[in-house]
Scaffold this active site. Structure first.
Site, PDB file in Angstrom:
ATOM      1  CB  SER A  63      -1.329   6.274  -2.092  1.00 47.08           C
ATOM      2  OG  SER A  63      -1.024   5.249  -3.014  1.00 47.08           O
ATOM      3  CB  ILE A  89      -3.539  -3.467  -0.918  1.00 47.72           C
ATOM      4  CG1 ILE A  89      -3.032  -3.356  -2.371  1.00 47.72           C
ATOM      5  CG2 ILE A  89      -4.144  -4.841  -0.657  1.00 47.72           C
ATOM      6  CD1 ILE A  89      -1.891  -4.279  -2.715  1.00 47.72           C
ATOM      7  CD  GLU A  92      -4.995  -8.432   9.834  1.00 49.38           C
ATOM      8  OE1 GLU A  92      -4.731  -8.093  11.007  1.00 49.38           O
ATOM      9  OE2 GLU A  92      -4.645  -9.515   9.354  1.00 49.38           O
ATOM     10  CG  HIS A  95      -3.229   3.119   6.976  1.00 56.12           C
ATOM     11  ND1 HIS A  95      -2.696   4.269   7.508  1.00 56.12           N
ATOM     12  CD2 HIS A  95      -2.543   2.869   5.838  1.00 56.12           C
ATOM     13  CE1 HIS A  95      -1.724   4.702   6.727  1.00 56.12           C
ATOM     14  NE2 HIS A  95      -1.614   3.871   5.698  1.00 56.12           N
TER      15      HIS A  95
END
Length: 164
Positions: A63, A89, A92, A95
């Site tokens: 992306s 998506i 944790e 990023h």
């Protein structure tokens, strides 16, 4: 909270795409999702009259690379609009935040730099199921929504440029 069906729209309010040209940049990352977004976008463009030869689809690794792919379309083709299709998506780490912010700002920059509709069709979800639900699942297909937005923005631009 209910989510709008991304594929629901009033067909009568969508201009013909018969004489419009589209570039679609698709992220290869999360391709189960992004491939479905691309199929939705292409099918919707065709449903509104776009010709096969006026729809060019190119792939980029992830992306974050969508905006450079969009810039390359703007610099090297005569498309009327560019659709950036991706899926990020939440994980944790932070990023997710950096990628989403970078792509959103990059898309906005391309709109202004090239005076060309560049459509942000990037899913930013908490998990894989939410992404699938928005890539042809229970919430429709964000690719459809991106295609309709592209058609409407091209029509707006062409109309204003022609004094309408």
């Amino acid at each position: 909270m209910a989510t709008k069906d991304l594929s629901a729209y009033d067909m009568e309010k969508v201009p013909s795409a018969e004489n419009m040209k589209f570039g679609i940049v698709v992220s290869e990352w999360n391709y189960e999702v992004t491939g479905a977004l691309a199929r939705g976008a292409v099918d919707t463009l065709k449903k509104h009259g776009a010709k096969d030869e006026h729809i060019v689809v190119k792939h980029v690794p992830g992306s974050f690379e969508l905006t450079l792919g969009g810039q390359l379309f703007a610099e090297n083709t005569d498309v009327d609009a560019i659709l950036l299709l991706g899926c990020v998506i939440q994980g944790e780490t932070r990023h997710f935040d950096f990628i989403c912010q970078g792509v959103a700002q990059g898309a906005t920059h391309l709109n202004m730099k090239f005076n060309l509709p560049v459509i942000f069709g990037v899913l930013t979800t908490d998990n894989q199921q939410q992404a699938l639900d928005r890539a042809g699942g229970k919430h429709g297909n964000k690719g459809d929504e991106a295609a309709i937005t592209a058609i409407k923005m091209v029509a707006l631009q062409q109309g204003l440029e022609n004094g309408e």
